[in-house]
Design a protein around this motif. Structure first.
Motif, PDB file in Angstrom:
ATOM      1  N   VAL A   1       0.839  -1.198   0.000  1.00 40.88           N
ATOM      2  CA  VAL A   1       0.000   0.000   0.000  1.00 40.88           C
ATOM      3  C   VAL A   1       0.879   1.256   0.000  1.00 40.88           C
ATOM      4  O   VAL A   1       1.046   1.934   1.004  1.00 40.88           O
ATOM      5  CB  VAL A   1      -0.990  -0.009   1.191  1.00 40.88           C
ATOM      6  CG1 VAL A   1      -1.934   1.192   1.097  1.00 40.88           C
ATOM      7  CG2 VAL A   1      -1.814  -1.287   1.192  1.00 40.88           C
ATOM      8  N   GLY A   2       1.491   1.503  -1.141  1.00 39.74           N
ATOM      9  CA  GLY A   2       2.181   2.764  -1.403  1.00 39.74           C
ATOM     10  C   GLY A   2       1.379   3.524  -2.446  1.00 39.74           C
ATOM     11  O   GLY A   2       0.144   3.484  -2.437  1.00 39.74           O
TER      12      GLY A   2
ATOM     13  N   VAL B   1       2.902   2.082   5.631  1.00 43.45           N
ATOM     14  CA  VAL B   1       1.829   2.541   4.766  1.00 43.45           C
ATOM     15  C   VAL B   1       2.299   3.794   4.002  1.00 43.45           C
ATOM     16  O   VAL B   1       2.876   4.693   4.583  1.00 43.45           O
ATOM     17  CB  VAL B   1       0.562   2.856   5.592  1.00 43.45           C
ATOM     18  CG1 VAL B   1      -0.510   3.487   4.720  1.00 43.45           C
ATOM     19  CG2 VAL B   1       0.046   1.580   6.250  1.00 43.45           C
ATOM     20  N   GLY B   2       2.047   3.793   2.711  1.00 41.57           N
ATOM     21  CA  GLY B   2       2.527   4.894   1.873  1.00 41.57           C
ATOM     22  C   GLY B   2       3.841   4.568   1.190  1.00 41.57           C
ATOM     23  O   GLY B   2       4.199   5.205   0.209  1.00 41.57           O
ATOM     24  N   GLY B   3       4.555   3.595   1.715  1.00 41.23           N
ATOM     25  CA  GLY B   3       5.795   3.129   1.105  1.00 41.23           C
ATOM     26  C   GLY B   3       6.800   4.252   0.941  1.00 41.23           C
ATOM     27  O   GLY B   3       6.853   5.194   1.741  1.00 41.23           O
ATOM     28  N   ALA B   4       7.596   4.154  -0.116  1.00 40.79           N
ATOM     29  CA  ALA B   4       8.583   5.189  -0.406  1.00 40.79           C
ATOM     30  C   ALA B   4       7.903   6.492  -0.824  1.00 40.79           C
ATOM     31  O   ALA B   4       8.549   7.536  -0.893  1.00 40.79           O
ATOM     32  CB  ALA B   4       9.551   4.714  -1.490  1.00 40.79           C
TER      33      ALA B   4
ATOM     34  N   ALA C   1       2.717  15.670  -1.497  1.00 40.13           N
ATOM     35  CA  ALA C   1       1.751  14.615  -1.790  1.00 40.13           C
ATOM     36  C   ALA C   1       2.341  13.268  -1.384  1.00 40.13           C
ATOM     37  O   ALA C   1       3.447  12.917  -1.778  1.00 40.13           O
ATOM     38  CB  ALA C   1       1.418  14.600  -3.282  1.00 40.13           C
ATOM     39  N   ASP C   2       1.634  12.565  -0.542  1.00 50.80           N
ATOM     40  CA  ASP C   2       1.997  11.174  -0.263  1.00 50.80           C
ATOM     41  C   ASP C   2       0.703  10.398  -0.111  1.00 50.80           C
ATOM     42  O   ASP C   2      -0.364  11.004   0.081  1.00 50.80           O
ATOM     43  CB  ASP C   2       2.973  11.079   0.926  1.00 50.80           C
ATOM     44  CG  ASP C   2       2.327  10.977   2.299  1.00 50.80           C
ATOM     45  OD1 ASP C   2       1.358  10.221   2.457  1.00 50.80           O
ATOM     46  OD2 ASP C   2       2.806  11.643   3.231  1.00 50.80           O
TER      47      ASP C   2
ATOM     48  N   THR D   1      -3.515  11.624   0.612  1.00 51.17           N
ATOM     49  CA  THR D   1      -4.253  11.777  -0.651  1.00 51.17           C
ATOM     50  C   THR D   1      -5.183  10.579  -0.861  1.00 51.17           C
ATOM     51  O   THR D   1      -6.305  10.576  -0.380  1.00 51.17           O
ATOM     52  CB  THR D   1      -3.285  11.934  -1.849  1.00 51.17           C
ATOM     53  OG1 THR D   1      -2.347  10.856  -1.855  1.00 51.17           O
ATOM     54  CG2 THR D   1      -2.543  13.263  -1.785  1.00 51.17           C
ATOM     55  N   VAL D   2      -4.657   9.546  -1.514  1.00 54.03           N
ATOM     56  CA  VAL D   2      -5.548   8.459  -1.932  1.00 54.03           C
ATOM     57  C   VAL D   2      -6.070   7.594  -0.787  1.00 54.03           C
ATOM     58  O   VAL D   2      -7.185   7.065  -0.867  1.00 54.03           O
ATOM     59  CB  VAL D   2      -4.850   7.540  -2.973  1.00 54.03           C
ATOM     60  CG1 VAL D   2      -4.812   8.235  -4.333  1.00 54.03           C
ATOM     61  CG2 VAL D   2      -3.466   7.107  -2.528  1.00 54.03           C
ATOM     62  N   LEU D   3      -5.286   7.434   0.276  1.00 51.56           N
ATOM     63  CA  LEU D   3      -5.726   6.488   1.302  1.00 51.56           C
ATOM     64  C   LEU D   3      -6.927   6.981   2.116  1.00 51.56           C
ATOM     65  O   LEU D   3      -7.871   6.212   2.306  1.00 51.56           O
ATOM     66  CB  LEU D   3      -4.550   6.072   2.195  1.00 51.56           C
ATOM     67  CG  LEU D   3      -3.561   5.183   1.436  1.00 51.56           C
ATOM     68  CD1 LEU D   3      -2.319   4.902   2.278  1.00 51.56           C
ATOM     69  CD2 LEU D   3      -4.216   3.874   0.997  1.00 51.56           C
ATOM     70  N   PRO D   4      -6.931   8.242   2.582  1.00 50.51           N
ATOM     71  CA  PRO D   4      -8.173   8.676   3.237  1.00 50.51           C
ATOM     72  C   PRO D   4      -9.377   8.601   2.301  1.00 50.51           C
ATOM     73  O   PRO D   4     -10.475   8.252   2.748  1.00 50.51           O
ATOM     74  CB  PRO D   4      -7.880  10.122   3.666  1.00 50.51           C
ATOM     75  CG  PRO D   4      -6.547  10.473   3.136  1.00 50.51           C
ATOM     76  CD  PRO D   4      -5.856   9.226   2.703  1.00 50.51           C
ATOM     77  N   SER D   5      -9.174   8.908   1.021  1.00 56.15           N
ATOM     78  CA  SER D   5     -10.293   8.833   0.070  1.00 56.15           C
ATOM     79  C   SER D   5     -10.771   7.403  -0.099  1.00 56.15           C
ATOM     80  O   SER D   5     -11.978   7.150  -0.224  1.00 56.15           O
ATOM     81  CB  SER D   5      -9.872   9.399  -1.287  1.00 56.15           C
ATOM     82  OG  SER D   5      -9.387  10.712  -1.159  1.00 56.15           O
ATOM     83  N   ALA D   6      -9.824   6.462  -0.110  1.00 58.40           N
ATOM     84  CA  ALA D   6     -10.207   5.054  -0.238  1.00 58.40           C
ATOM     85  C   ALA D   6     -10.981   4.599   0.991  1.00 58.40           C
ATOM     86  O   ALA D   6     -12.025   3.931   0.884  1.00 58.40           O
ATOM     87  CB  ALA D   6      -8.967   4.184  -0.431  1.00 58.40           C
TER      88      ALA D   6
END
Lengths: 588, 306
Positions: free
Chosen positions: A15-16, A96-99, A249-250, A254-259
Motif C-alpha cells: 500500500v504505497g 503505509v505509503g511506502g517510499a 503529496a503522499d 491523498t488516496v488512502l483517506p479517500s479510499a
C-alpha cells in the motif's frame, strides 16, 4: 494450514502509491478492496519531530529493515552475488505509503519518445544504432494513450509547474520539449536565488530552463476527492522524511483517506505477502497468501483480481516465487520475468564553488528545482554520438543538511583533516551543484532472478540483482558531464569541479553510495507476450486477473524521476481492472 | 485546474497537531541514553576540556575512547574556524551509537547478517558493500586493537602518544589498506566507517551527544530544525544569506508537548542547562540584513550564546 478468508473483489499487495491509487479507484467504484501492507500505519502527526538528519536520513528510520530480507548483488553474471547487508545505493520504504512518504516529490512525465524508443530510434538512425546487447523495446503504449492517466495522477496530487507544451502550443515559461499537456493544477514553486542563477546561466548558453514540476504543492489545493492540503513551507526536510504539513503529496494524505472514506477499502498492516496463489492451468491467480507478522498466522485471501503493488523490485520477487511467467535467461535471451532491470545514471554533473556568494541552502523543498531538457531523450541529434538518450539536467534545492554534505573542491588533497574541514565549512552555502539524471537502457546481462544461496526471514530466496554500467552509460555520463560544466561555467564560479564518469569504484556500479531509489524493470510492459510480462493495462499475460503496475513495468528507465510515470501507470491499471470486471479476459 | 473548488472532505491544511497524545512518542529522540549523554557528559565536561569522562561511557572502555577521540580529532581538527571532534563530543556520540542506542545501529539491528559471509579478504568486491560478519560495535572492538598493534609495530607506541604527523601517517596507511594485521574488515573499510561516524558526531542533532553547543552547525551556519511546523516560506525567495541561530529537535519535542517517556523530565532539565538558552518560542529566529531590527522578533542570538 493457512486460514482461507472470505473472498473479496480486489487485493492490493503493498500500500504505497500504486496500491493506494488502485485501492481508491476500485473502492470508489464499489468494489471490496483489501490492502495488504507489511509495515505499520503513519501520517503527518508522526512527522512533527522529524527534523533530525541522523535518525531519518542516515539511520533510515523510514526505510526497509534489511534484517528481515534484502537482495543480493553482483556486477556480472560470472561473479558471486552477495547480500546488500546495509542500505546505500537505493532506499525502499517501509510502512503505509511506502517510499511515497519519504520521496522528494519530483514528478515528471516521460517523453513521447520514451514509449516508442525502439521504433523511433530505428526510424531516425537505422538498425546499426542499437548495440547488439541493448534490449531496447517499445512499451506497448504511446504517450498520447497514457496522457489522460498522467493528468489524473497530477490532479489527484496537485502537481505544481508551468506547462511548456500546452496542447501543442509551446509556452515560454515551461519545458518546450515535453509532450503536449494541459495546465498544471498549481503554479510553479518559488524561484530561489540559486535557481534563478542557474536559469539565467543556462539561458545564456542557449538552453531552455524552467521550474521543475513538484508534488510539494506551491499553493493550497483541494483535489476532486475533496482532499485539501496546504502549501509547502520550504523547511528543507523532504527526502527521507515525512511532511508534517501534509503539503508534499503522499498516499497517506491523498488516496488512502479517500479510499477508506468509501467503506470499501480495508487496510491490513503488519501483513507480509509471501505468494500469489497461481493456477497455471486456468491462467489466473486465485488469491494471496500472507503472514500476519504480529502473531505469525498464515492466511489466504481469495480475490477476483490481484494487484501486485509492492515496490518494483519486490513485485519481481513475488512473481518469481509464485512461478508466474517464464524467468528471464540472459544466456538465451528467452523468458521475461526479471528482464530489463534498469537504474539511473548520475555520473554526469558539475559543481561551482563561489567565493563571493552565500545562499540559504539549508532551506528548500524536495522538488524545488530548475531544469533543462535540451540534453534529454532524443531532444538532440545523436547521429554523431555513440550513445542513445540523455538526461534531464537540474539544480535542486532540497535543504542541504550538514552530515551528508561536505563539499570538497577539486584541489583538496584528502577527504579529512584541516584542509578538508576548511573547504567543507567555507563552501557549505556557497556551492551550486547540478547533475544530469541519465537514462539507463536495458542490457542483456542486467537482470533480476532468485539467489541460489541467501534467504529472507521466511526462508525464501532473496532476489538477485546483476547489474553494471555499460559503454552506453559511460559515454552518456561523459557527454552530460560536459554539458553540466558549460552551465556551471556560465554561472561564474570561483572554481569548479566536473564529473564525467559513472558512479562507482573502478567504474562499476556500486551498491554503497546513495544514487537514487529509481529501480526499474523486471516485469516490463509491452505488446508481445514473448517480450513482456504485462500488457498496456499492466495485466499479466500469464494470469489475466493479475495486474502489476509500478516501475517494474518500465521497459527502460528515462532521464527523469519515475514517480509521475508510476502514478500514471497505476491509474491505467485501475482503468484496466474496472474494464476487466465488466468483461473478463485479456484487455486490449 | 478544476473549474470549481471541490468540497473539502479531508483537511490537511490546518490540523492541530499540538497536544495530541500518544502520536509521536515512538519517533521522538533516541531514548534514555541520549538523556544520559546530555545530563552527565555535557554538564560535567566544560567547553575546551577534551579529556574523556570515563563515567559517561556506555560501550567503549576508557583506552578505546581515548584512541577514538585522538583519531577523530585528526579527521576533524580544532582550528580557527571552531572546535574539533574532541571538543564537539564526538567520542560520546560514537560510544552511544556503538551501544546501539540509536535505531540499534551499533548492533547492526537493521542489517542483513545471515551467513555465509564472504568478506573482502575472500573475494568480495568493494562495490558489494559491507560483507564482514562483524557489526559496528564488534568492528570497532577489533579494529581499535589492530590499530594499536600497528601503531606499536610501525611507530613504537600507542596512537595517542604519536605526533600529529605520525597520526596522520597512520590514518593514511589505514585509508590505503597498508596494515596487514586486520581480519574480516579491511583497514580502508574501517577507515571509511570511522570517518563517516566522526562527521555524524560533528554535525548530528546534539541529542545524540555530539555537535556540542551546536557548534558544528554554527560553523556551517546551519540552523538545525526549522521547528515543528516550522517554515521558511517567506524567506525562500530572498537574496542574501539569512543567519538563523540553531535549534535542536529537542526544542521541537518540547514545543509539541509530547511526552517522551520516563526520562522526559531528565531530558528537559539537561537540555535547558546544556545548550538552549533561547527557549522554545515560536517567533521568527532570524534577522534580515538591511532591515529594521524590529522585524525580526524573538531572540537575535548570535554565535556566542550558551
Amino acid at each position: 494450514m493457512p486460514e482461507v478468508l472470505d473472498p473479496v473483489d480486489v487485493v492490493c499487495v503493498g500500500v504505497g502509491w500504486t496500491g493506494g491509487i488502485i485501492g481508491k479507484e476500485l473502492a470508489q467504484d464499489g468494489k471490496q478492496v483489501v490492502g495488504i501492507e507489511r509495515g505499520g500505519e503513519r501520517g503527518p502527526e508522526d512527522y512533527l519531530t522529524m527534523h533530525n538528519e541522523l535518525r531519518y536520513a542516515l539511520r533510515y528510520e523510514m526505510m526497509q529493515d534489511l534484517s528481515k530480507g534484502t537482495l543480493t548483488f553482483r556486477n556480472e553474471p560470472n561473479q558471486k552475488a552477495l547480500p546488500m547487508r546495509q542500505l546505500g545505493s537505493f532506499l525502499p520504504g517501509k510502512g503505509v505509503g511506502g517510499a511515497g512518504v519519504h520521496w522528494n516529490g519530483q514528478t515528471w512525465r516521460f517523453l513521447p519518445y520514451d514509449f516508442e524508443i525502439r521504433s523511433r530510434t530505428l526510424d531516425r538512425y537505422g538498425p546499426e544504432k542499437i548495440p547488439e546487447d541493448m534490449q531496447l523495446q517499445d512499451w506497448g503504449i504511446t504517450y498520447d494513450e497514457l496522457r489522460p492517466y498522467y493528468r489524473e495522477f497530477e490532479e489527484m496530487t496537485g502537481i505544481s509547474g508551468a506547462a511548456g507544451n500546452l496542447n501543442g502550443t509551446i509556452q515560454e515559461e515551461g519545458n518546450p520539449f515535453e509532450g503536449p499537456r494541459n495546465e498544471y493544477p498549481t503554479q510553479p514553486m518559488i524561484t530561489s536565488p540559486v535557481l534563478g542563477r542557474f536559469m539565467e546561466a543556462s539561458a545564456s548558453v542557449g538552453l531552455h530552463p524552467f521550474m521543475a514540476p513538484s508534488a510539494n504543492l506551491s499553493e493550497a489545493y483541494t483535489n476532486s476527492d475533496g482532499v485539501a492540503r496546504g502549501p509547502c513551507q520550504y523547511c528543507g526536510y523532504c527526502e527521507r522524511f515525512g511532511c508534517e504539513w501534509g503539503a508534499k503529496a503522499d498516499p497517506t494524505v491523498t488516496v488512502l483517506p479517500s479510499a477508506q472514506e468509501t467503506g470499501n477499502f480495508e487496510l491490513r498492516t503488519q501483513c507480509d505477502a509471501r505468494r500469489l496463489v497461481y493456477d497455471e492451468q486456468e491462467g489466473r491467480v486465485t488469491g494471496v497468501k500472507y503472514v500476519d507478522t504480529v502473531d505469525n498466522t498464515v492466511y489466504i485471501q481469495p480475490a477476483e483480481v490481484v494487484a501486485l503493488t509492492a515496490y518494483g523490485l519486490w513485485n519481481v520477487k513475488l512473481l518469481l516465487l509464485s512461478d508466474i511467467g517464464e524467468p528471464y535467461d540472459p544466456e538465451t535471451g528467452e523468458g521475461v520475468v526479471g528482464k530489463n532491470y534498469c537504474y539511473q545514471n548520475f555520473g554526469g554533473g558539475a559543481a561551482g564553488y563561489f567565493d563571493d556568494e552565500e545562499w540559504n541552502l539549508y532551506m528548500g523543498a524536495g522538488a524545488l528545482g530548475a531544469a533543462v531538457d535540451d540534453w534529454n531523450g532524443d531532444n538532440f541529434d545523436h547521429t554523431d554520438l555513440d550513445f542513445l538518450h540523455g538526461g534531464n539536467i537540474a539544480i535542486s534545492q532540497t535543504g542541504k543538511r550538514p552530515i551528508a554534505n561536505n563539499e570538497s573542491p577539486p584541489n583538496i588533497e584528502k577527504e579529512w583533516g584541516a584542509e578538508f574541514k576548511r573547504a567543507s565549512v567555507k563552501y557549505h552555502n556557497s556551492t551550486a551543484s547540478i547533475s544530469a539524471q541519465g537514462a539507463v537502457l536495458p542490457h542483456r546481462t542486467n537482470y533480476l532472478d532468485l539467489d541460489p544461496t541467501y534467504t529472507d526471514e521466511w526462508g525464501d530466496p532473496l532476489l538477485r540483482m546483476t547489474f553494471n554500467w555499460t559503454e552506453q552509460d559511460r559515454k552518456l555520463a561523459e557527454f552530460e558531464g560536459q554539458r553540466c560544466a558549460e552551465i556551471i561555467e556560465a554561472m561564474g564560479p570561483t572554481k569548479m569541479g566536473v564529473g564525467t564518469e559513472v558512479v562507482g569504484e573502478g567504474g562499476n556500479y556500486d551498491i554503497r553510495p546513495y544514487q537514487s531509489t529509481h529501480n526499474t524493470g523486471g516485469a516490463v510492459m509491452g505488446s508481445d507476450p514473448n517480450q513482456s510480462v504485462v500488457n498496456s493495462y499492466l495485466q499479466c499475460w500469464d494470469a489475466e486477473n493479475l495486474f502489476v503496475p509500478g516501475a517494474s513495468a518500465f521497459a527502460h528507465n528515462s532521464g527523469y524521476n519515475p514517480t509521475g510515470t508510476v502514478g500514471a501507470l497505476a491509474y491505467r491499471a485501475a482503468d484496466g481492472i474496472k474494464q476487466y470486471f465488466k468483461r473478463p479476459g485479456m484487455l486490449g | 485546474m478544476p473549474e470549481e473548488q471541490p468540497e473539502t472532505r479531508f483537511d490537511f491544511t490546518r490540523r492541530s497537531f499540538l497536544g495530541r497524545s500518544g502520536l509521536a512518542g515512538g519517533v521522538v529522540l533516541s531514548g534514555h541514553a541520549a538523556d544520559v549523554a546530555r545530563g552527565e557528559v555535557q554538564q560535567d565536561t566544560p567547553n575546551g576540556d577534551t579529556g574523556v569522562d570515563e563515567d559517561a561511557l556506555v560501550q567503549l572502555d576508557i583506552d578505546q575512547a581515548r584512541l577514538v577521540q585522538a583519531m577523530a580529532e585528526r579527521i576533524y581538527p580544532s582550528d580557527e574556524l571552531g572546535p574539533g571532534a574532541a571538543e564537539l563530543g564526538v567520542v560520546y556520540f560514537i560510544d552511544r551509537q556503538l551501544a546501539g542506542l540509536s535505531n540499534g545501529w551499533g548492533e547492526g539491528a537493521n542489517w542483513y547478517m545471515e551467513p555465509p559471509f564472504v568478506n573482502q579478504f575472500e573475494g568480495a568486491t568493494l562495490n558489494q558493500g559491507w560483507q564482514s560478519n562483524l557489526v559496528p560495535q564488534e568492528a570497532y572492538e577489533f579494529a581499535l586493537g589492530w590499530i594499536e598493534e600497528y601503531a606499536s609495530n610501525e611507530f613504537g607506541g600507542s596512537f595517542i602518544d604519536l605526533s600529529t604527523e605520525q597520526q596522520d601517517e597512520l590514518l593514511t596507511a589505514l585509508e590505503n589498506d597498508d596494515p596487514d594485521n586486520f581480519r574480516s574488515v579491511k583497514p580502508s573499510e574501517f577507515f571509511t566507517l570511522f570517518r563517516t561516524n566522526v562527521l555524524e558526531g560533528v554535525y548530528c542533532d546534539p541529542t545524540y551527544g555530539g555537535n556540542r553547543n551546536m557548534a558544528g552547525w554554527r560553523m556551517k551556519r546551519f540552523p538545525g530544525s526549522p521547528g515543528a511546523l516550522g517554515s521558511y516560506r517567506e524567506l525562500i525567495g530572498r537574496e542574501g544569506f539569512i543567519r538563523i541561530p540553531p535549534r535542536s529537535v529537542e526544542d521541537d519535542v518540547e514545543s509539541t508537548g509530547i511526552e517522551t517517556g520516563s526520562s522526559s523530565s531528565n531530558s528537559a532539565n539537561s537540555s535547558e542547562s546544556a545548550t538552549h538558552s533561547h527557549g522554545h518560542s515560536h517567533g521568527p529566529r532570524y534577522e534580515l540584513e538591511g532591515e529594521q531590527k524590529d522585524e525580526a522578533q524573538g531572540d537575535s542570538e548570535e554565535d556566542t550564546d550558551a
